[in-house]
Scaffold this active site. Structure first.
Site, short mmCIF file in Angstrom:
data_model
loop_
_atom_site.label_atom_id
_atom_site.label_comp_id
_atom_site.label_asym_id
_atom_site.label_seq_id
_atom_site.Cartn_x
_atom_site.Cartn_y
_atom_site.Cartn_z
N ALA A 27 55.75 22.53 27.07
CA ALA A 27 56.20 21.75 28.22
C ALA A 27 56.91 22.71 29.15
O ALA A 27 57.68 23.55 28.71
CB ALA A 27 57.14 20.64 27.77
N CYS A 28 56.68 22.58 30.45
CA CYS A 28 57.04 23.66 31.36
C CYS A 28 57.65 23.14 32.65
O CYS A 28 57.67 21.94 32.92
CB CYS A 28 55.79 24.48 31.69
SG CYS A 28 54.71 24.76 30.28
#
Length: 755
Positions: free
Chosen positions: A14-15
């Protein structure tokens, strides 16, 4: 043989993402500097190793700074060609075996009549990076490439694409090949990235601090991988996208892309060149990287990037009654091309001339943007990431589920979702194309009466053959016919695992459905039913590189459970566009064994497909003196054999199964390649346990219950469409032998095998 319980297939990330652009296409160093500030403020979005210095990855994607490179080239006595007449490849070389990879790269350049007229060693400062990052730190070089044939523009871009793909293929399998990577190779843009923390990026690449380096846009990405080991090549942005989220259907997407490759043909590439581009996707890379590969292919095939993103990440359109006929036709047409790459996602994208963003149909990765009076747009995965004086803000907004924004740097325009989608829907006469290419199941001539074939004694015999029990009738089938939903039981399941069960368990019970985890929320299949779809298509897949292919006709089914009458109509198809053949999934134990019969059946299926069959019915109805093969076993085996033969995309599999009763049975069949299923024995059983005047209603309620159950299963994994779930193999196997997994369920995690 696998060792231990670790499997890379369960890795997630997740970024943080964002971009800044000047709508009027005025390049400046301020754009780059502000983008780097934005990246620094997303440090909380990035993962950090135990050494406190190695990051999961950070990067920035900008326009090629032509004037900056021109000044540097002059210092070395080199003159750059005009913009668009050369490309820049940003190449990572391993520190060991470097010369071998250089020789491969140079050989491919010569093969394609390309010339690297300047090779620049990119200045890097690795003093502050962590030990993990330093252990596989590459040499970074920029290859400035032109064609000896003096081609430019899109033609040169396509040749650079071919150059990169051939080079990757030739390097694959060599020692240190994972450290040899082209982060970008384009005539428009360039990517600086690495296994770094956000604040290290411009420290590591001094180029980014040089005020002569200018760009009209900058896309940034801060990577947080929840349980992967970071790599330099997995840092983002990728060549066309920066992605925050997860593609939950990635295994199916990759399998389907691989199966479609045999159908590729294009006016932009010769057949030989297309063969050199294959395979398009690579399971060794992340889901985001494979999405980028799909985007790149479709753009190289001649489509605009906004259309490509609308194809791959469409909104929830089937249940949306407010859509115009033109826009509905647009999505209906492209659904025959591609299944959605489904899952929570926020994506920034660019082809060098346009930059934009879109989010998934559920809006599970919220994003915001601001447009200023000096023609700048700031877009990010969170608000307040760049300081903007309130008096300078012209407009603020956020992307709603399934929406898109676009900045056209050539036309100097900003476009919002409604305008983009309206323009795309009017580009071609999609309604006319759909009328010619899509047949709805209601158009198939068929007898709607329920014709049941089994007498009472025959029915009992087949029920015993396929492992029916009184509990199946009383606690599964009967409640489904009365409530139209799955039977309700206590939470949890204290029954023994299938591998330990005293009574032979149904094959599907060895499969454990995976579910949403980490940052990947599940969907509510009741309240969010509008974003879900059970529609499926039968027939040969389309050539992804061309539009309006007359050979690719489709039958649209509203849901995958097929009644006997509809199945009879499908079996009778033998015209110009649809041709169906039924294969019996039974064998004589006196003549052969189960394994050999499955192999032989798979070969028969392949021969039929090569002969023009595009709908294959696999039926395990018992025959005298023969044993029925479990439908899941034969479905998985045929599916994977056809993939290996390169012909899977030419055919749809329809299953007529006596061992298909409950929702989990349907889910496993669809996940391993079935497009539609006729549970003929379940229908026969419903006929026997229902009052004569209630049989039709009982069957309709049963189908409704299966549909609800499938939506519930999809929702647990954060998947919205059954079309994406098809062939996705989102299961883990517990207790089947490795031999069976290899033959029938290739690619499915099986950490503890049986015998």
């Amino acid at each position: 043989m696998t060792r231990g319980l670790y499997s890379e297939e369960f890795e997630k990330d997740a970024c943080g993402i964002g971009f800044i652009a000047n709508i009027k296409n005025v390049p400046s160093h301020q754009i780059v500097a502000d983008a780097l500030k934005m990246l620094h403020k997303m440090e909380h979005r990035g993962g950090v190793a135990a050494d406190d210095k190695t990051g999961d990855g950070a990067g920035v994607h900008i326009q090629i700074p032509h004037n900056y490179f021109q000044q540097l080239a002059k210092q070395e006595g080199i003159e750059l060609p005009a913009k668009g007449a050369y490309g820049v490849g940003m190449v990572f070389f391993p520190m060991l075996n470097t010369q071998l990879f250089e020789s491969i790269l140079n050989a491919v350049l010569r093969q394609l009549d390309l010339e690297a007229f300047w090779i620049r060693w990119v200045p890097t400062r690795g003093e502050e990076i962590g030990d993990f990052a330093k252990s596989n730190e590459p040499y970074v070089r920029q290859y400035f490439i032109k064609s000896t044939d003096a081609i430019s523009g899109r033609e040169l871009q396509r040749k650079l694409y071919l150059f990169r793909k051939i080079t990757e293929y030739k390097a694959k399998g060599l020692d240190y090949a994972k450290e040899f990577y082209m982060s970008s190779c384009s005539i428009h843009s360039i990517i600086y990235k690495g296994e770094l923390r956000t604040w290290q990026l411009d420290e590591y690449y001094p180029d980014l601090k040089d005020e002569r380096l200018v760009s009209a846009f900058a896309i940034i990405h801060s990577r947080f991988s929840t349980n992967t080991l970071p790599e330099w090549r997995l840092a983002q942005p990728f060549r066309y996208i920066a992605h925050n989220g997860e593609i939950n259907t990635i295994k199916g997407n990759i399998n389907k892309m691989r199966s479609r490759e045999a159908l590729f043909s294009s006016t932009h590439f010769t057949k030989e060149e297309i063969n050199q581009l294959l395979p398009i996707c690579n399971a060794e890379f992340s889901d985001s990287a494979n999405l980028d590969m799909a985007v790149e292919l479709l753009i190289m095939g001649g489509r605009e990037i906004e259309r490509v993103m609308a194809m791959l990440i469409p909104p929830a359109w089937r249940e949306n009654i407010t859509l115009s006929k033109e826009l509905r036709a647009f999505y209906d047409y492209h659904a025959t091309f591609l299944e959605p790459w489904d899952g929570p996602a926020a994506v920034c994208f660019t082809d060098g001339n346009k930059v934009g963003a879109c989010i998934d149909r559920n809006g599970l990765r919220p994003t915001r943007y601001s447009i200023t009076k000096d023609d700048r747009i700031v877009f990010a995965s969170e608000t307040g990431i760049v300081e903007i004086e309130p008096s300078q803000v012209l407009k603020r907004g956020k992307l709603k589920p399934g929406q898109m924004i676009l900045v056209d740097l050539v036309e100097n325009t900003f476009e919002e979702d409604e305008s983009i989608k309206t323009r795309l829907s009017q580009e071609f006469d999609y309604q006319k194309w759909n009328h010619e290419l899509i047949t709805h199941e209601s158009e198939l001539a068929r007898d709607t009466t329920l014709n049941f074939k089994l007498e009472t004694d025959e029915l009992l015999k087949e029920q015993l053959t396929f492992g029916y029990s009184k509990e199946d009738l009383k606690y599964i089938l009967k409640p489904m016919t009365t409530t139209g939903s799955e039977p309700i039981g206590s939470m949890g399941n204290d029954a023994a695992l299938a591998v330990f069960a005293k009574r032979n368990a149904h094959l599907s019970n060895y499969f454990r459905q995976l579910f949403a985890q980490v940052s990947n929320p599940a969907i509510d299949p009741i309240r969010e039913k509008a974003v879900m779809s059970l529609a499926v298509y039968l027939g040969q897949s389309n050539n992804l590189l061309e539009d309006n292919d007359p050979t690719s006709r489709k039958i649209l089914l509203d849901q995958p459970v097929v009644k006997p009458a509809l199945l009879a109509s499908i079996k009778e198809l033998s015209g110009e566009h649809y041709r169906t053949v039924e294969l019996s999934a039974t064998y004589s134990p006196e003549k052969t064994n189960l394994k050999e019969s499955i192999k032989e059946l798979s070969k028969q299926a392949a021969d039929l497909v090569r002969g023009g069959v595009n709908i294959l019915v696999l039926s395990n109805r018992p025959k005298t003196g023969e044993l029925s093969i479990p439908s899941l076993l034969v479905t998985g085996a045929v599916h994977h054999y056809l993939i290996d033969q390169g012909i899977r995309a030419r055919v749809s599999l329809v299953i007529e199964g006596g061992d298909v009763i409950e929702t989990h049975h349907f889910a496993t069949l669809i996940a391993y390649g079935a497009s539609a299923v006729c549970p003929y024995l379940a229908f026969e059983t419903l006929n026997s346990i229902s009052e004569p005047d209630q049989v039709k209603e009982a069957i309709d309620q049963y189908i409704k219950a299966i549909g609800y159950g499938l939506r519930k299963i999809l929702s647990k994994m954060g998947i919205s469409t059954l079309q994406s779930y098809e062939s996705a193999q989102i299961f883990e196997i517990l207790g089947l032998s490795d031999e069976i997994v290899k033959l029938c369920f290739k690619g499915t995690p099986s950490r503890i095998s049986g015998k």
